[in-house]
Design a protein around this motif. Structure first.
Motif, short mmCIF file in Angstrom:
data_model
loop_
_atom_site.label_atom_id
_atom_site.label_comp_id
_atom_site.label_asym_id
_atom_site.label_seq_id
_atom_site.Cartn_x
_atom_site.Cartn_y
_atom_site.Cartn_z
N ASP A 20 0.86 -1.19 0.00
CA ASP A 20 0.00 0.00 0.00
C ASP A 20 0.90 1.24 0.00
OD1 ASP A 20 -1.76 2.05 0.42
OD2 ASP A 20 -2.66 1.22 2.24
N VAL A 21 0.92 1.97 -1.11
CA VAL A 21 1.80 3.13 -1.23
C VAL A 21 1.01 4.45 -1.21
CG1 VAL A 21 3.59 1.87 -2.48
CG2 VAL A 21 1.73 2.97 -3.76
N THR A 22 -0.19 4.40 -0.66
CA THR A 22 -1.02 5.61 -0.60
C THR A 22 -0.32 6.73 0.15
OG1 THR A 22 -3.00 4.19 -0.62
CG2 THR A 22 -3.29 6.49 0.02
N LYS A 23 0.24 6.44 1.31
CA LYS A 23 0.92 7.45 2.12
C LYS A 23 2.19 7.96 1.42
CE LYS A 23 -0.66 5.95 6.69
NZ LYS A 23 -0.23 5.49 8.04
N LEU A 24 2.86 7.08 0.69
CA LEU A 24 4.06 7.47 -0.03
C LEU A 24 3.74 8.51 -1.10
CD1 LEU A 24 7.13 6.97 -0.49
CD2 LEU A 24 6.47 5.23 -2.16
N LEU A 25 2.65 8.29 -1.84
CA LEU A 25 2.25 9.23 -2.88
C LEU A 25 1.83 10.56 -2.29
CD1 LEU A 25 0.25 6.91 -5.34
CD2 LEU A 25 2.66 7.55 -5.41
N LYS A 26 1.13 10.51 -1.15
CA LYS A 26 0.71 11.75 -0.48
C LYS A 26 1.92 12.53 0.02
CE LYS A 26 -3.91 10.27 0.98
NZ LYS A 26 -4.80 9.99 2.14
N LEU A 27 2.91 11.83 0.58
CA LEU A 27 4.12 12.49 1.06
C LEU A 27 4.85 13.17 -0.09
CD1 LEU A 27 6.24 13.09 3.26
CD2 LEU A 27 7.26 10.85 2.76
N ARG A 28 4.94 12.49 -1.21
CA ARG A 28 5.62 13.07 -2.37
C ARG A 28 4.89 14.32 -2.85
NH1 ARG A 28 5.44 12.88 -7.92
NH2 ARG A 28 7.49 13.11 -8.92
N SER A 29 3.57 14.29 -2.83
CA SER A 29 2.79 15.46 -3.25
C SER A 29 3.03 16.64 -2.33
CB SER A 29 1.29 15.11 -3.28
OG SER A 29 1.02 14.12 -4.25
N LYS A 30 3.12 16.39 -1.03
CA LYS A 30 3.37 17.46 -0.07
C LYS A 30 4.76 18.07 -0.27
CE LYS A 30 0.25 15.84 3.58
NZ LYS A 30 0.15 15.35 4.98
N ILE A 31 5.75 17.20 -0.54
CA ILE A 31 7.11 17.70 -0.79
C ILE A 31 7.13 18.59 -2.03
CG2 ILE A 31 9.46 17.02 -1.40
CD1 ILE A 31 9.06 14.48 0.22
N LYS A 32 6.42 18.18 -3.05
CA LYS A 32 6.37 18.96 -4.28
C LYS A 32 5.70 20.31 -4.06
CE LYS A 32 5.35 18.54 -9.19
NZ LYS A 32 4.82 17.67 -10.27
N GLU A 33 4.62 20.32 -3.28
CA GLU A 33 3.92 21.57 -2.98
C GLU A 33 4.81 22.52 -2.18
OE1 GLU A 33 0.33 20.67 -0.97
OE2 GLU A 33 -0.60 19.66 -2.69
N ALA A 34 5.57 21.97 -1.25
CA ALA A 34 6.39 22.80 -0.38
C ALA A 34 7.67 23.29 -1.05
CB ALA A 34 6.74 22.02 0.89
N GLU A 35 8.29 22.44 -1.90
CA GLU A 35 9.59 22.77 -2.46
C GLU A 35 9.59 23.01 -3.98
OE1 GLU A 35 12.54 19.98 -1.24
OE2 GLU A 35 11.83 19.91 0.85
N GLY A 36 8.45 22.79 -4.60
CA GLY A 36 8.37 23.01 -6.05
C GLY A 36 8.81 21.81 -6.87
N GLN A 37 9.50 20.88 -6.27
CA GLN A 37 9.90 19.64 -6.93
C GLN A 37 10.00 18.53 -5.89
OE1 GLN A 37 13.78 19.99 -8.67
NE2 GLN A 37 14.79 20.53 -6.75
N ALA A 38 9.91 17.31 -6.35
CA ALA A 38 9.95 16.17 -5.43
C ALA A 38 10.70 15.02 -6.08
CB ALA A 38 8.54 15.73 -5.06
N PRO A 39 11.33 14.17 -5.27
CA PRO A 39 12.01 13.00 -5.83
C PRO A 39 11.00 12.09 -6.54
CG PRO A 39 12.50 13.26 -3.49
CD PRO A 39 11.41 14.20 -3.80
N SER A 40 11.45 11.36 -7.52
CA SER A 40 10.57 10.39 -8.18
C SER A 40 10.22 9.28 -7.20
CB SER A 40 11.26 9.80 -9.40
OG SER A 40 12.41 9.05 -9.01
N VAL A 41 9.12 8.59 -7.49
CA VAL A 41 8.71 7.47 -6.63
C VAL A 41 9.82 6.42 -6.60
CG1 VAL A 41 7.07 5.57 -6.38
CG2 VAL A 41 6.24 7.84 -7.00
N MET A 42 10.46 6.18 -7.74
CA MET A 42 11.52 5.17 -7.77
C MET A 42 12.71 5.60 -6.92
SD MET A 42 13.36 3.21 -10.96
CE MET A 42 14.79 4.24 -11.19
N ALA A 43 12.99 6.91 -6.88
CA ALA A 43 14.10 7.40 -6.05
C ALA A 43 13.80 7.20 -4.57
CB ALA A 43 14.37 8.87 -6.35
N LEU A 44 12.56 7.46 -4.17
CA LEU A 44 12.18 7.26 -2.77
C LEU A 44 12.30 5.78 -2.38
CD1 LEU A 44 9.07 9.60 -2.63
CD2 LEU A 44 11.19 9.91 -1.33
N ILE A 45 11.79 4.91 -3.26
CA ILE A 45 11.87 3.47 -2.98
C ILE A 45 13.32 3.00 -3.00
CG2 ILE A 45 11.19 1.18 -3.80
CD1 ILE A 45 8.66 2.47 -4.94
#
Length: 478
Positions: A281-306
């Motif tokens: 279940d990667v629901t929280k992972l996707l939400k975290l990435r969205s928040k990072i992007k909103e706060a910093e303008g860019q976010a690591p790719s899902v593959m980079a996080l994994i």
């Protein structure tokens, strides 16, 4: 005048041949030192070959599409001057008998001693630096002659009478295709067998058995001839002997496809692999990435996080960040590494390649994401170097980009494991006793069963899966 011949450089990682893609110069052209003269393809990448000489191009020792051997003539340049030409013969051959290959320098054949004493004024056959001379290079390939006794005379005589070939690669090509090298007629000087001679012999149609042999249907010779004929490739438009269907195309694998085929075959042949998998279940992972992007303008790719979670997992389960090698006596050596060179599968127009992020354990998710993007771009442009495409210790394969859920991936030999990511899709999922729609990804791990048991592999996979499920908690401990 002085004509200097440049041999195809050692391209690293044990590579012995490269496909000549195109010449960037022609005979008669003026060239400068370090000017790119040709483009070759090897190790799934394009490499530009620089010229070590300044002068006028005299001879190009190959054509586009031809496989060129390392340490064989590549280009000859007239550098001017009044010295005698020191270029080798046009085919650049130095024959070795089978016994000479086996003895690796037990006896220096006549004429070779003088050859070894000469000094090459060229690049020394190194792609970068051009620093070593031929004497130093040949010393690394041949042991010093030993003093021979009377008992060696027979072996020496056999060595001189053995079939002469341009180099061991030609003999290997014949052996791998079940071709008797003694049946090949050499077109080189004094009957020297060239690679082209072996390839021509392999391309010739199989002879029909004689009438007497065809009557002996039960004989081994008849069976062998029939099998060889059945396995022969038909020409385009002809009917295939096995299926009866017309042949659309038939060609020998070369370049990237040959490299991939050999790598996959080696992995399957050498590694006893097993696979474990789990839905995450990667629901929280996707939400975290969205928040990072909103706060910093860019976010690591899902593959980079994994990948960041996977690198942390390898520190806890180091057996999966290792390799097994077979020693000369047949024993197995298990090598574990401090640090991770993280490979990732990238699909390009030239085929599947595996660039790797060196020292991935030192990078955070943002840095990993940037390196993935950079290396993928370089690989797709065909400009990745040998170092970019070799030396990985663990690989991640994101086959979710092809819109599939799972795959038992083939391990990138000689590594011990490969982690696979499937597509992320919405599925019904039970959370705290209630059925909800969640984002689910299938995670698979193929591993070498020689380096660890299933418990270790499952422990690693479970660690990565738990980190993907609760990324905030996992990142707090990294």
């Amino acid at each position: 005048m002085t004509v200097k011949t440049f041999l195809l450089p050692d391209l690293g990682e044990g590579l012995t041949e490269a496909e000549l893609v195109r010449w960037m110069v022609a005979a008669g052209d003026i060239v400068a030192v370090d000017q790119p003269i040709a483009e070759v393809e090897t190790a799934k990448s394009l490499v530009e070959i620089p010229c070590p000489y300044e002068g006028v191009v005299s001879t190009l020792h190959g054509e586009a599409g031809q496989m060129m051997l390392v340490d064989e003539p590549f280009i000859s340049v007239n550098t001017g001057g009044e010295e005698a030409a020191a270029a080798p013969e046009s085919n650049g051959e130095r024959a070795q008998s089978y016994r000479e290959e086996e003895l690796a320098g037990t006896q220096v054949p006549a004429g070779h001693a003088a050859q070894d004493s000469e000094e090459d004024e060229g690049s020394g056959n190194v792609l970068i630096g051009y620093g070593t001379g031929s004497a130093q290079r040949k010393t690394s390939r041949r042991r010093k002659p030993r003093v021979m006794g009377a008992g060696d005379s027979v072996a020496v005589q056999e060595a001189r009478e053995a079939v002469r070939v341009i180099n061991p690669l030609v003999r290997k090509l014949a052996r791998e295709n079940s071709l008797d090298i003694s049946s090949v007629k050499g077109s080189g000087p004094q009957g020297l067998i060239l690679r082209s001679d072996v390839e021509a012999a392999l391309a010739r149609p199989v002879q029909e058995p004689s009438a007497s042999a065809s009557l002996a249907l039960g004989s081994p010779q008849a069976s062998t001839a029939t099998a060889a004929k059945t396995g022969q490739a038909a020409a385009v438009g002809d009917k295939d002997s096995r299926t009866g269907l017309p042949v659309a195309s038939s060609e020998l694998l070369a370049g990237v496809r040959k490299t991939i085929a050999n790598a996959m075959s080696t992995s399957r042949r050498e590694i006893p692999e097993a696979t474990v998998w789990v839905d995450v279940d990667v629901t929280k992972l996707l939400k975290l990435r969205s928040k990072i992007k909103e706060a910093e303008g860019q976010a690591p790719s899902v593959m980079a996080l994994i990948s960041r979670f996977a690198v942390a997992g390898l520190q806890r389960f180091p057996e999966l960040n290792s390799r097994i090698e077979v020693e000369s006596d047949g024993s197995l050596r298990h090598t574990l590494f401090e640090g991770v060179n993280l490979g990732f599968a990238a699909q390009t127009e030239r085929g599947l390649v595996v660039p790797n992020v060196r020292g991935a354990h030192k990078l955070n998710a943002q840095e990993l994401s940037a390196e993935f993007a950079r290396l993928a771009s370089v690989a797709r442009d065909g400009k990745a170097g040998v170092a970019d495409l070799s030396g990985s210790t663990f690989t991640i394969n994101n086959y979710g980009v092809f819109n599939v859920d799972g795959s038992a991936a083939i391990i990138n030999y000689p590594e011990a494991a490969i982690l696979g990511l499937g597509r992320i899709i919405d599925k019904p999922w039970v959370v705290n006793g209630r059925l909800k729609v969640r984002s689910i990804c299938e995670l698979t791990l193929s591993f070498d069963h020689r380096v660890c048991d299933g418990g270790t592999a499952a422990g690693f996979l479970r660690y990565v899966a738990d980190a993907m499920t609760d990324p905030k908690r996992a990142l707090a401990t990294l």
